[in-house]
Design a protein around this motif. Structure first.
Motif, PDB file in Angstrom:
ATOM      1  N   ARG A 128      31.650  52.400  44.310  1.00  0.00           N
ATOM      2  CA  ARG A 128      33.100  51.998  44.181  1.00  0.00           C
ATOM      3  C   ARG A 128      34.085  51.954  45.320  1.00  0.00           C
ATOM      4  O   ARG A 128      34.864  51.049  45.551  1.00  0.00           O
TER       5      ARG A 128
ATOM      6  N   LEU B 162      37.039  49.488  45.342  1.00  0.00           N
ATOM      7  CA  LEU B 162      37.715  49.840  44.188  1.00  0.00           C
ATOM      8  C   LEU B 162      38.436  51.113  44.369  1.00  0.00           C
ATOM      9  O   LEU B 162      39.137  51.645  43.171  1.00  0.00           O
TER      10      LEU B 162
ATOM     11  N   LEU C   7      42.332  42.336  47.773  1.00  0.00           N
ATOM     12  CA  LEU C   7      42.084  41.346  46.654  1.00  0.00           C
ATOM     13  C   LEU C   7      41.229  40.125  47.126  1.00  0.00           C
ATOM     14  O   LEU C   7      40.218  39.906  46.535  1.00  0.00           O
TER      15      LEU C   7
ATOM     16  N   ARG D  21      37.503  41.464  47.554  1.00  0.00           N
ATOM     17  CA  ARG D  21      37.068  41.953  46.196  1.00  0.00           C
ATOM     18  C   ARG D  21      36.648  40.322  45.762  1.00  0.00           C
ATOM     19  O   ARG D  21      35.396  40.576  44.936  1.00  0.00           O
ATOM     20  N   ARG D  22      37.347  39.527  46.102  1.00  0.00           N
ATOM     21  CA  ARG D  22      36.777  38.114  45.245  1.00  0.00           C
ATOM     22  C   ARG D  22      35.812  37.542  46.108  1.00  0.00           C
ATOM     23  O   ARG D  22      35.073  36.504  45.626  1.00  0.00           O
TER      24      ARG D  22
ATOM     25  N   SER E 198      30.612  42.727  40.600  1.00  0.00           N
ATOM     26  CA  SER E 198      29.992  44.263  40.233  1.00  0.00           C
ATOM     27  C   SER E 198      29.515  44.013  38.666  1.00  0.00           C
ATOM     28  O   SER E 198      30.123  43.178  37.989  1.00  0.00           O
ATOM     29  N   VAL E 199      28.412  44.720  38.556  1.00  0.00           N
ATOM     30  CA  VAL E 199      28.063  45.052  37.212  1.00  0.00           C
ATOM     31  C   VAL E 199      27.813  46.386  36.936  1.00  0.00           C
ATOM     32  O   VAL E 199      27.222  46.835  37.540  1.00  0.00           O
ATOM     33  N   PHE E 200      28.472  47.024  35.875  1.00  0.00           N
ATOM     34  CA  PHE E 200      28.453  48.482  35.599  1.00  0.00           C
ATOM     35  C   PHE E 200      27.387  48.618  34.527  1.00  0.00           C
ATOM     36  O   PHE E 200      26.806  47.779  33.866  1.00  0.00           O
TER      37      PHE E 200
ATOM     38  N   LEU F 266      31.298  45.772  29.507  1.00  0.00           N
ATOM     39  CA  LEU F 266      32.534  45.794  29.637  1.00  0.00           C
ATOM     40  C   LEU F 266      32.976  44.013  29.739  1.00  0.00           C
ATOM     41  O   LEU F 266      33.685  43.801  30.541  1.00  0.00           O
TER      42      LEU F 266
ATOM     43  N   GLY G 248      35.196  35.414  36.111  1.00  0.00           N
ATOM     44  CA  GLY G 248      35.333  35.454  37.441  1.00  0.00           C
ATOM     45  C   GLY G 248      35.790  34.287  38.046  1.00  0.00           C
ATOM     46  O   GLY G 248      36.850  34.265  39.030  1.00  0.00           O
TER      47      GLY G 248
ATOM     48  N   LEU H   9      39.711  33.528  37.312  1.00  0.00           N
ATOM     49  CA  LEU H   9      40.326  34.424  38.081  1.00  0.00           C
ATOM     50  C   LEU H   9      40.720  34.059  39.350  1.00  0.00           C
ATOM     51  O   LEU H   9      41.741  34.211  40.299  1.00  0.00           O
ATOM     52  N   ARG H  10      39.699  33.181  39.944  1.00  0.00           N
ATOM     53  CA  ARG H  10      39.504  32.519  41.152  1.00  0.00           C
ATOM     54  C   ARG H  10      40.215  31.505  41.344  1.00  0.00           C
ATOM     55  O   ARG H  10      40.319  30.531  42.323  1.00  0.00           O
TER      56      ARG H  10
ATOM     57  N   ARG I 271      28.368  36.636  34.639  1.00  0.00           N
ATOM     58  CA  ARG I 271      29.520  36.648  34.996  1.00  0.00           C
ATOM     59  C   ARG I 271      29.551  37.184  36.618  1.00  0.00           C
ATOM     60  O   ARG I 271      30.540  36.567  37.463  1.00  0.00           O
ATOM     61  N   ALA I 272      28.874  37.982  36.843  1.00  0.00           N
ATOM     62  CA  ALA I 272      28.775  38.321  38.409  1.00  0.00           C
ATOM     63  C   ALA I 272      28.214  37.226  39.380  1.00  0.00           C
ATOM     64  O   ALA I 272      28.726  36.971  40.379  1.00  0.00           O
TER      65      ALA I 272
ATOM     66  N   GLN J  21      36.254  47.083  36.105  1.00  0.00           N
ATOM     67  CA  GLN J  21      35.491  45.941  35.883  1.00  0.00           C
ATOM     68  C   GLN J  21      36.540  44.603  36.202  1.00  0.00           C
ATOM     69  O   GLN J  21      35.868  43.640  37.006  1.00  0.00           O
TER      70      GLN J  21
ATOM     71  N   LEU K  34      36.137  41.945  39.438  1.00  0.00           N
ATOM     72  CA  LEU K  34      35.943  40.611  39.189  1.00  0.00           C
ATOM     73  C   LEU K  34      36.816  39.838  39.821  1.00  0.00           C
ATOM     74  O   LEU K  34      36.741  38.579  40.114  1.00  0.00           O
ATOM     75  N   GLY K  35      37.772  40.285  40.728  1.00  0.00           N
ATOM     76  CA  GLY K  35      38.652  39.511  41.393  1.00  0.00           C
ATOM     77  C   GLY K  35      40.049  39.445  40.743  1.00  0.00           C
ATOM     78  O   GLY K  35      40.716  38.459  41.116  1.00  0.00           O
TER      79      GLY K  35
ATOM     80  N   GLN L 111      47.171  39.310  36.767  1.00  0.00           N
ATOM     81  CA  GLN L 111      46.138  39.164  35.942  1.00  0.00           C
ATOM     82  C   GLN L 111      45.516  40.169  35.268  1.00  0.00           C
ATOM     83  O   GLN L 111      45.004  39.875  34.191  1.00  0.00           O
TER      84      GLN L 111
END
Lengths: 377, 230
Positions: A54, A59, A81, A84-85, A89-91, A95, A108, A111-112, A155-156, B133, B137-138, B143
């Motif tokens: 993390r 994070l 931010l 991070r972009r 991550s995959v936990f 989720l 993802g 969000l970008r 997704r990742a 998570q 993911l950004g 958001q």
């Protein structure tokens, strides 16, 4: 095998400390993952692996220390931010959002600010590669554990991260789903060369995926090396135990010469390869798969080196193999196949000879000044 | 029984002929309770989300207060809103007492804790790792809030239902701060009380049926939305 150490680190942590409730939880002097490398972090539960991940994933801020991304120290605020972009991550838990597989996989990108049509185009190949393309329209709620984790991976990967962070992505899965996904992920990582930090408590996963392995215990990295080195030559007794060295014998060097040592363990004399001074206390690390069992000779104890006459004390099945514990004055654990057990007619109380090569032993030196009582550890 | 059948027959006639007074009362009820619910959503959803997502000293007390607020007796709300809006009260100068606005205020006070409490519960039931998570993911802060709200949308609908259901059927506060003035502040519940008191059971039954129908339709529509995705 990809080159390691030659390229600049993509992500690194320096002097990382985490203190919680007045107690140190994490102390990592240096850790770095290089371009195209898979760094596996293994350790028991509570070792601080996830915390480290993390922190590297920006994070969670460490109490002290710094994280560098491509050599630049990570600051605060908006740049966090932006950085991070550039990762994903995959936990352990997939989720997923309460929507379709496709929408989850392109989250993802959404969000970008990537438009839906383009996001779809970029996500599709990942759904294909992870074998979930037929599920694209399905609600994430109806997925099995393996399907959900594949969606989380898609997704990742879809954001084409510069660093991929994986936190025990297989632990929640049943063995067959886990094996299938492990194989797929291994292939994808080899093909794409994605720089990855992979946290797991499972040493087999670490061997399969890791280019380098960091062993973490009690918040510290105790060893960081290639997997074969970590597993063959652990730096300490606790690392040895964690990486599956089941036989750790305490002994004293009785004689020494030509790179060969004679070590007294209990009342037996063993021949091992290594460097140590006469009279020095050592630990002999022996993996159970390196021990060979043979029939006991009819004419009493054998005189051959590293061939120890003993009695079978326990036979325990482990997967397709059997763990056989032999009492040779100290317990020695061997891993052997069912046919071998049948051929030797092994059963509890039976006499056998346990043997191993002098080169199979990994030596841990404890120093001459160690006053701890000898004998078995 | 004769009384009931006669009442229902007359009630249906009132409804079918679209009696202007009954329609007026219905329309006012919908407006007042609808506005109060909207206002409570505007305050309660962000507030509930905020409480669910933050850790601060005294948080347990705040959550207990919100939960207590969910069971706030309407008469008590009516009393205090009356005192505040009374001509000599702190907000007396606004001259809001015995206006529809006063009822909206009182109903808002009743619905806001209900919506806040349910929104809090809705956001809290999202797994704790979900936030991390989404950040990983950004997701930016706005958001993240949007994703959490979207994830909690089904239980949030329950908040809407509970909020609206609570205020449309509430009577004490509406009576006290609205005054049940004919053509001005008379709503379905207060009118039902009045007509029952006068022995006009047919009108009272007509009003009750409308009230039941509204509550049913709102819940039916929202349940439909909820079950479609369940």
């Amino acid at each position: 095998m990809r080159g390691v150490g030659t390229s600049a680190p993509v992500l690194e942590g320096r002097g990382l400390r985490v203190v919680a409730d007045g107690r140190p939880r994490l102390e990592v002097e240096a850790v770095a993952v290089h371009e195209g490398e898979v760094l596996a972090i293994i350790g028991p539960n509570g070792a601080g692996k996830s915390t480290l991940l993390r922190i590297l994933g920006l994070l969670e801020p460490p109490t002290a220390g710094e994280v560098r991304f491509r050599g630049e120290p990570v600051g605060a605020g908006a740049s966090l931010l932006a950085l991070r972009r550039r990762m994903a991550s995959v936990f352990q838990e997939p989720l997923l959002c309460d929507t379709t597989v496709l929408r989850n996989a392109r989250l993802g990108l959404a969000l970008r600010g990537v438009p839906d049509a383009e996001a779809d185009r970029r996500v599709r190949p990942w759904l294909e590669r992870l074998g979930i393309a037929p599920l694209a329209g399905r609600s994430a709620r109806t997925l099995s554990g393996g399907e959900a984790q594949r969606t989380s991976l898609a997704r990742a990967f879809a954001v084409e991260p510069e660093v991929l962070l994986l936190d025990e992505p297989f632990s929640g899965l049943d063995p067959s789903a886990r094996e299938a996904l492990l194989g797929d992920l291994e292939r994808i990582l080899r093909e794409t060369g994605t720089t990855t930090v992979f946290v797991t408590h499972d040493r087999d996963e670490a061997i399969r995926l890791g280019d380098r392995v960091a062993v973490m215990m009690g918040g510290r990295i105790l060893q960081l090396a290639r997997p074969e080195e970590v597993f063959a030559a652990p730096v300490s007794e606790e690392v040895a135990r964690f990486v599956g060295v089941e036989n750790i014998l305490a002994g004293e060097v009785a004689d020494q010469g030509e790179g060969l040592l004679e070590v007294r363990v209990a009342d037996r004399s063993l021949l091992v390869v290594g460097e140590a001074a006469r009279g020095e206390r050592v630990l002999l690390c022996l993996r159970p798969e390196d021990i060979v069992l043979g029939p006991a000779p009819a004419a009493g104890p054998t005189s051959a080196r590293n061939a120890l006459l003993g009695k079978v004390v326990r036979l325990v099945p482990v997967g397709v193999l059997w763990r056989v514990v032999v009492d040779c004055g100290f317990p020695l654990t061997a891993l052997i196949t069912r046919p071998s057990i049948d051929a030797l007619g092994l059963e509890e109380g039976r006499e056998v000879v346990a043997g191993f090569k002098a080169t199979a032993v990994h030596l841990l030196r404890r120093g001459r000044l160690d006053r701890r009582p000898g004998g078995l550890v | 029984m004769e009384l009931i059948w006669e009442g229902i027959r007359h009630a249906l006639w009132l409804l079918l002929t679209a009696d202007p007074e009954v329609l007026g009362i219905t329309w006012l009820s919908l407006q007042v309770s609808g506005l109060a619910t909207l206002a409570s959503l505007a305050v309660g959803v962000p507030l509930g989300t905020l409480i669910a997502l933050t850790r601060f000293p005294g948080r347990g007390l705040v959550v207990s207060l919100v939960n207590t607020g969910m069971g706030l007796p309407p008469v008590v709300v009516g009393l205090f809103v009356s005192i505040f809006l009374w001509r000599s009260g702190p907000l007396g100068a606004l001259e809001l007492l015995y206006t529809p606005t006063a009822i909206v205020i009182a109903q808002f006070v009743i619905a806001a804790p209900i919506v806040t409490g349910l929104a809090l519960a809705a956001v809290q039931q999202i797994p704790p790792g979900f936030r991390l998570q989404m950040l990983a993911l950004g997701a930016s802060r706005p958001q993240l809030l949007w994703l959490l709200a979207r994830e909690a949308r089904l239980p949030m609908l329950a908040a809407v239902m509970a909020g609206f259901g609570g205020v449309i059927s509430e009577i004490g506060a509406s009576m006290m701060v609205g005054g049940n003035i004919r053509g001005q502040t008379r709503v379905l519940t207060t009118a039902t009380v009045l007509e029952t008191g006068k022995g006009n059971f047919d009108v009272a039954i007509a009003l009750s049926l409308i009230l039941l129908a509204i509550v049913f339709l709102v819940n039916w529509a929202l349940t439909g939305l909820q079950q479609r995705r369940a």
